[in-house]
Design an enzyme around this catalytic site. Structure first.
Site, PDB file in Angstrom:
ATOM      1  N   HIS A 195       0.841  -1.209   0.000  1.00 51.66           N
ATOM      2  CA  HIS A 195       0.000   0.000   0.000  1.00 51.66           C
ATOM      3  C   HIS A 195       0.875   1.258   0.000  1.00 51.66           C
ATOM      4  O   HIS A 195       0.440   2.324   0.462  1.00 51.66           O
ATOM      5  CB  HIS A 195      -0.950   0.020   1.209  1.00 51.66           C
ATOM      6  CG  HIS A 195      -1.813  -1.186   1.330  1.00 51.66           C
ATOM      7  ND1 HIS A 195      -3.056  -1.285   0.759  1.00 51.66           N
ATOM      8  CD2 HIS A 195      -1.592  -2.379   1.946  1.00 51.66           C
ATOM      9  CE1 HIS A 195      -3.585  -2.467   1.018  1.00 51.66           C
ATOM     10  NE2 HIS A 195      -2.708  -3.162   1.732  1.00 51.66           N
ATOM     11  N   SER A 325      17.080  18.649 -16.693  1.00 50.75           N
ATOM     12  CA  SER A 325      16.304  19.882 -16.606  1.00 50.75           C
ATOM     13  C   SER A 325      16.987  21.005 -17.357  1.00 50.75           C
ATOM     14  O   SER A 325      18.217  21.105 -17.376  1.00 50.75           O
ATOM     15  CB  SER A 325      16.120  20.283 -15.139  1.00 50.75           C
ATOM     16  OG  SER A 325      15.493  21.542 -15.038  1.00 50.75           O
ATOM     17  N   LYS A 331      20.303  18.263 -12.270  1.00 52.03           N
ATOM     18  CA  LYS A 331      19.178  17.322 -12.111  1.00 52.03           C
ATOM     19  C   LYS A 331      19.266  16.204 -13.150  1.00 52.03           C
ATOM     20  O   LYS A 331      19.536  16.444 -14.325  1.00 52.03           O
ATOM     21  CB  LYS A 331      17.854  18.066 -12.258  1.00 52.03           C
ATOM     22  CG  LYS A 331      16.634  17.281 -11.780  1.00 52.03           C
ATOM     23  CD  LYS A 331      15.400  18.178 -11.813  1.00 52.03           C
ATOM     24  CE  LYS A 331      14.223  17.529 -11.090  1.00 52.03           C
ATOM     25  NZ  LYS A 331      13.778  16.303 -11.749  1.00 52.03           N
ATOM     26  N   GLU A 338      10.469   6.417 -17.628  1.00 51.73           N
ATOM     27  CA  GLU A 338       9.399   7.232 -18.201  1.00 51.73           C
ATOM     28  C   GLU A 338       9.056   6.771 -19.613  1.00 51.73           C
ATOM     29  O   GLU A 338       7.880   6.660 -19.987  1.00 51.73           O
ATOM     30  CB  GLU A 338       9.805   8.703 -18.180  1.00 51.73           C
ATOM     31  CG  GLU A 338       9.884   9.267 -16.763  1.00 51.73           C
ATOM     32  CD  GLU A 338      10.570  10.624 -16.688  1.00 51.73           C
ATOM     33  OE1 GLU A 338      10.970  11.148 -17.752  1.00 51.73           O
ATOM     34  OE2 GLU A 338      10.718  11.146 -15.571  1.00 51.73           O
TER      35      GLU A 338
END
Length: 469
Positions: A195, A325, A331, A338
Site C-alpha cells: 500500500h 532539466s 538534475k 518514463e
C-alpha cells in the site's frame, strides 16, 4: 502527364483507365485507393512487415501454382519479383504507398502487391510495364487466392515473425538482466512496502525476483498463443469455402511459407473462423497487454526506488544518462522508466483498438484487419525497442544504495511484526504506535514496555524475517 507535370502511364481495371506514375510498379487499383483514401500521410502507410509478409505469401503461391499449370517462366518471374518485396526494397522505393485506413479486408493492399509484383515480373521477362502481359496481377499473381484469405494470412506471418525474432529475444534479455540483479543482490536486506507504506523486511534480490517472474510469465503467455498465430487462412478464398482454388494448394503453399520463414505454419483447422474472426490477434494482443502491464509495474517501481537523490527513497542509483532539466542544474531524471511506462500506456490503448476491431467481424469476414494488424505490429515493435532500451540503458547500470536501505530498515516500525509470536499483536501494535507518536525507535519503546534488550535483539533480527521460520 499528371496535374503536377510528372510522367505517367495509363493502366486500367474494371472501372476504367487511370493515370499511374511511370516510375511506380503499382497499377490502376492502387492508384484509385491512393486517391480515395488520403488519410494520415506517409506515417500511416501499411506496415512494412505486413507488406513483406505478402511478398512471402505471393512467392510461395507462385511456386506452388507451377504444380497446377502456371507457366514456369511466369512462376519464376513472380517469385523473383516477390523477393524484392520480401527484402523491403520495393517498399522503401515507394511502390507500396497505401494507408492503413482503407478497406477493412485489406483488398487494396493485396491488389497493390499483385500489381507491383506483376509489373516487376513483366519487366523481368522483358515486357512492357502496365500491359498485364505476360503476367496478370489477378490471373497469375493472385491465382487460387482472395484478399480475404491472403491478407489475414500475411498478418499472421508478420506477427509470428515479429514475435519470434524481435519481441521474445528482447523480453528474454531484459528478464535475464533482472534475474542477474536478483541473484547479485540476494543478501541485501531492505524494507518491503505494501500500500506504499512500510512493511516487513525483504531482500532486494527477492524484490527483483518478482520482476523476473513477471517477465518469465509474459514469455510463457506469448508461447501459449503461438499455435493460433501459426494457423493461416490461406485456402479459404472469398468466404472460407475455397472457391477457385485447387485441392492441396493451401497445404503445399503453407509448407512453402514455413520453409521460407523457418516457422511452423499450418492451414487453419476451420477456414470460416479464420476469415470471419480475428480472435487469434486479439489473444496475441492480450498477451502483449499483459506484458505491458508487467513492464509498467516494473518501470514504476524502479522509478520510485530510485527517487532522490537526497529527498526520495533513494534505494537504487539509476544510470545518469542525460541532463534532466533546462532550468535546474545537475538534475538527472529516470528517463528510461518514463519512456517504458509511456510505451506501456500506448500498448494498452492499442489493445482497446484491437479488441474493438476483433469484436466487429460481421458474418463471413472481419473488416477491421488493417487496424488490428497495424496495432499488433506497432505494439510488438514498441515493446521490443522499449525492452532493449530499458535493459541496456537502465537495468544493467542500476546500483544498490546499501547504506540508505540499511538506514531505512533500522528506522522501520514494521520490524515490530517479529514481536507478535512473543507478546501478541495488540502489545506489539501499541509499541509501534508509541514509537511513531514519540518519534523514538522501536527498540526504545519495546524496552519501555518491559521487554529486555537481550530478548529484543534476539527476536527482532531482519535477516531472520525473510521467510518462514
Amino acid at each position: 502527364m499528371d496535374n503536377e507535370g510528372k510522367k505517367t502511364r495509363q493502366e486500367s481495371d474494371t472501372l476504367g483507365a487511370m493515370e499511374v506514375p511511370v516510375d511506380r510498379y503499382y497499377g490502376a487499383q492502387t492508384m484509385r485507393c491512393l486517391l480515395n483514401f488520403r488519410i494520415g500521410g506517409t506515417e500511416e502507410r501499411m506496415p512494412k512487415p505486413l507488406v513483406q509478409a505478402m511478398g512471402i505469401l505471393k512467392k510461395a503461391a507462385a511456386e506452388v501454382n507451377q504444380e497446377y499449370g502456371l507457366d514456369s517462366k511466369i512462376s519464376a518471374a513472380i517469385s523473383s519479383a516477390a523477393d524484392e518485396v520480401i527484402s523491403g526494397k520495393l517498399y522503401d522505393e515507394g511502390h507500396f504507398p497505401l494507408p492503413i485506413w482503407q478497406t477493412g479486408s485489406g483488398t487494396q493492399t493485396n491488389m497493390n502487391t499483385n500489381e507491383v509484383i506483376g509489373n516487376r515480373a513483366i519487366e523481368i521477362l522483358g515486357g512492357t510495364v502496365g500491359t498485364k502481359d505476360p503476367v496478370h496481377p489477378n490471373d497469375h499473381v493472385n491465382k487460387s487466392q482472395s484478399s480475404n484469405d491472403t491478407f489475414p494470412s500475411a498478418i499472421h506471418i508478420a506477427v509470428a515473425t515479429a514475435l519470434v525474432t524481435q519481441l521474445k529475444p528482447a523480453l528474454t534479455k531484459l528478464r535475464d538482466s533482472l534475474n542477474g540483479k536478483a541473484i547479485e543482490w540476494k543478501n541485501i536486506i531492505k524494507i518491503g512496502r505494501t500500500h506504499t507504506q512500510d512493511a516487513v523486511p525483504i531482500t532486494l534480490g527477492q524484490e527483483f525476483s518478482g520482476y523476473t517472474q513477471q517477465l518469465t510469465n509474459g514469455l510463457h503467455r506469448l508461447d501459449a498463443v503461438m499455435p493460433r498465430v501459426y494457423q493461416l487462412a490461406l485456402g479459404g478464398t472469398a468466404v472460407g469455402t475455397g472457391l477457385n482454388t485447387r485441392k492441396g494448394f493451401a497445404e503445399n503453399c503453407v509448407k512453402r511459407i514455413s520453409k521460407l520463414t523457418s516457422l511452423p505454419f499450418v492451414v487453419a483447422p476451420n477456414l470460416f473462423e479464420a476469415l470471419a474472426s480475428r480472435d487469434a490477434m486479439v489473444e496475441v494482443h492480450g498477451a502483449l497487454n499483459t506484458v505491458a502491464t508487467s513492464l509498467m509495474k516494473i518501470g514504476n517501481d524502479i522509478r520510485f526506488l530510485g527517487s532522490g537523490p537526497r529527498c526520495g527513497l533513494g534505494e537504487l542509483m539509476l544510470p545518469e544518462n542525460e541532463p534532466g532539466s533546462s532550468i535546474m542544474p545537475g538534475k538527472v531524471n529516470p528517463t528510461q522508466c518514463e519512456a517504458m511506462t509511456m510505451i506501456c500506456a500506448q500498448v494498452m490503448g492499442n489493445h482497446f483498438a484491437v479488441t474493438t476491431g476483433g469484436a466487429n467481424g460481421h458474418f463471413e469476414l472481419n473488416v477491421f484487419k488493417p487496424l488490428i494488424a497495424s496495432n499488433v505490429l506497432r505494439s510488438i515493435k514498441l515493446l521490443t525497442d522499449g525492452c532493449t532500451s530499458f535493459c541496456v540503458n537502465c537495468v544493467q547500470g542500476i546500483k544498490p544504495n546499501k547504506d540508505k536501505m540499511a538506514k531505512i530498515v533500522e528506522e522501520s516500525l514494521m520490524l515490530v511484526t517479529a514481536l507478535n509470536p512473543h507478546i501478541g499483536y495488540d502489545k506489539s501494535a501499541l509499541i509501534a504506535k508509541t514509537a511513531h507518536l514519540n518519534g523514538t525507535t522501536l527498540k526504545q519503546e519495546a524496552l519501555n514496555a518491559g521487554i529486555s534488550e537481550k530478548d529484543f535483539d534476539e527476536w527482532v533480527r531482519p535477516e531472520k524475517m525473510l521467510g518462514p521460520s
